[in-house]
Write an enzyme that holds these catalytic residues in place. Sequence first.
Site, PDB file in Angstrom:
ATOM      1  N   THR A   1       0.850  -1.181   0.000  1.00 50.63           N
ATOM      2  CA  THR A   1       0.000   0.000   0.000  1.00 50.63           C
ATOM      3  C   THR A   1       0.883   1.227   0.000  1.00 50.63           C
ATOM      4  O   THR A   1       1.929   1.241   0.638  1.00 50.63           O
ATOM      5  CB  THR A   1      -0.880   0.011   1.278  1.00 50.63           C
ATOM      6  OG1 THR A   1      -1.576  -1.228   1.355  1.00 50.63           O
ATOM      7  CG2 THR A   1      -1.849   1.164   1.275  1.00 50.63           C
TER       8      THR A   1
ATOM      9  N   CYS B   1      29.552  -3.258   8.363  1.00 48.23           N
ATOM     10  CA  CYS B   1      30.249  -4.374   8.995  1.00 48.23           C
ATOM     11  C   CYS B   1      29.237  -5.341   9.588  1.00 48.23           C
ATOM     12  O   CYS B   1      28.217  -4.935  10.115  1.00 48.23           O
ATOM     13  CB  CYS B   1      31.150  -3.891  10.125  1.00 48.23           C
ATOM     14  SG  CYS B   1      32.461  -2.833   9.586  1.00 48.23           S
TER      15      CYS B   1
END
Length: 176
Positions: free
Chosen positions: A15, A117
């Site tokens: 939506t 990381c």
Amino acid sequence: LLMGGGQEGGRRGGTENVPYIVGIGRAAEILLEKHDNNDGWQINAIHMEKMRSRLLDRITSGLETSTDQSDIVRVNGPLNGDQRLPNTLSIGLKGVQSGKLLATIGEEVACSAGSACHSSSSGSTMTYSAILKAINVPPEFAIGTLRLSVGPTTSIEDVDLAADIIVAEAERQLNS
């Protein structure tokens, strides 16, 4: 019957996010209201680029001075500042683990390591994002990658304080 994404339980494709759509429209109105002419976005971009450049300069000079190393800070992405977004800075700090840095300074400086990381499932090795690999960021800089942003209201004092905090924590890691 439509196939949807996981966010909708597979029932529909999604939506439109009406509140966000209205919000971006209002943000555009505010920008135009603040500036009588239509160059408000240019004024903001120039200011943010100056703040971004100052942030990079302060972090770089702070770490180079304290460590006697000239290659400790690396810009991730184009070196030419005109080819980067004016408000965003992605840098790698060699010898620093961005996750640990954020854990320490996260209450004082709003920055992110995000996908830069990741610890492996065993926790014994570090991997870094495909994006950093794709732009050829060396591993020693990738694990220390920080993403920083400035905005139209960011002041010189904000930038200097953030840089000082980042440099102090990076120095602590480098000297431990």
